[in-house]
Write a protein that holds these residues in place. Structure first.
Motif, PDB file in Angstrom:
ATOM      1  N   LEU A 286       0.674  -1.455   0.062  1.00  0.00           N
ATOM      2  CA  LEU A 286      -0.139  -0.066   0.012  1.00  0.00           C
ATOM      3  C   LEU A 286       0.848   1.199   0.088  1.00  0.00           C
ATOM      4  CD1 LEU A 286      -3.090  -0.941   2.518  1.00  0.00           C
ATOM      5  CD2 LEU A 286      -3.128  -0.520  -0.010  1.00  0.00           C
TER       6      LEU A 286
ATOM      7  N   MET B  76      -5.407   1.429   3.531  1.00  0.00           N
ATOM      8  CA  MET B  76      -6.316   0.760   2.410  1.00  0.00           C
ATOM      9  C   MET B  76      -7.308   2.178   2.263  1.00  0.00           C
ATOM     10  SD  MET B  76      -8.169  -2.795   2.814  1.00  0.00           S
ATOM     11  CE  MET B  76      -6.583  -3.484   3.080  1.00  0.00           C
TER      12      MET B  76
ATOM     13  N   THR C  21      -8.406   3.362  -1.253  1.00  0.00           N
ATOM     14  CA  THR C  21      -9.727   3.250  -1.920  1.00  0.00           C
ATOM     15  C   THR C  21     -10.370   4.786  -2.196  1.00  0.00           C
ATOM     16  OG1 THR C  21     -10.439   1.418  -0.364  1.00  0.00           O
ATOM     17  CG2 THR C  21     -12.070   2.242  -1.195  1.00  0.00           C
TER      18      THR C  21
END
Length: 213
Positions: free
Chosen positions: A32, A203, A207
């Motif tokens: 990430l 995350m 997103t």
């Protein structure tokens, strides 16, 4: 307390421990971080980092790890952390609160270089990392320490260049109620939960970027 739609507590705990032991969340954080850095127009691996620590106040569950931090005037455990210049996690580990920050530089910088393929050349630190001991420990892994000093005439809160990034990262972690204090019996679990927290936060950022693209 756990949401009602999750399996039994014991099953969730055992599976989480398996994932932590296997390094699943560390791998997720690394992936990430690369995605978020590219999205921000940066290189995949950083060339600079920020290192700092924070002391979590102890609870009855903390056990024998608990010690007194004279600087912060708290009894508990200390979280040692390194982040990139965007605030994304590079390295983290837990010690008793009485542990000197200087003594943990070698361990942090070794991990930083391991996860970045030796790309980091500079790390900003506060005055708790001054001295030859810390500088030598970092130089051993090819990292130069730069101490960001407080203004001599400091009055009230002062936003320090570069240093505010890691402070923000610590603040991100405290969004998770479990990480506001030291509720864990084992240092490995406390460290693992911090990694889980950063994985969740990163995350969420990824997103949001995907939704906006």
């Amino acid at each position: 307390m756990m949401p009602n739609d999750l399996p039994l507590w014991a099953a969730v705990y055992q599976q989480t421990q398996r994932w932590l032991a296997a390094g699943c969340f560390e791998a997720l954080v690394d992936d990430l971080r690369a995605v978020l850095r590219l999205a921000a127009g940066r290189k995949v691996e950083p060339s600079a980092a920020i290192i700092d620590s924070r002391t979590l106040r102890s609870t009855p569950e903390s056990g024998e790890r608990v010690r007194y931090d004279g600087g912060k005037r708290k009894k508990g455990s200390k979280i040692h952390m390194a982040v990139d210049t965007l605030g994304h996690l590079l390295a983290l580990h837990v010690t008793p609160a009485s542990t000197e920050d200087r003594g943990e530089v070698e361990r942090l910088t070794r991990t930083v270089q391991a996860v970045t393929n030796d790309t980091v050349e500079l790390a900003w630190v506060d005055q708790g990392y001054t001295g030859e001991r810390a500088a030598s420990a970092a130089a051993k892994h090819g990292i130069a320490l730069e101490v960001v000093k407080l203004p001599e005439a400091k009055r009230g809160f002062v936003l320090l260049p570069r240093r505010w990034v890691v402070e923000r990262s610590f603040a991100w972690a405290t969004r998770f109620r479990r990480l506001v204090k030291d509720y864990e019996r084992y240092a490995e679990t406390l460290a693992g939960l911090h990694v889980v927290a950063f994985a969740c936060l990163m995350m969420k950022q990824a997103t949001a970027l995907a939704a906006g693209s």
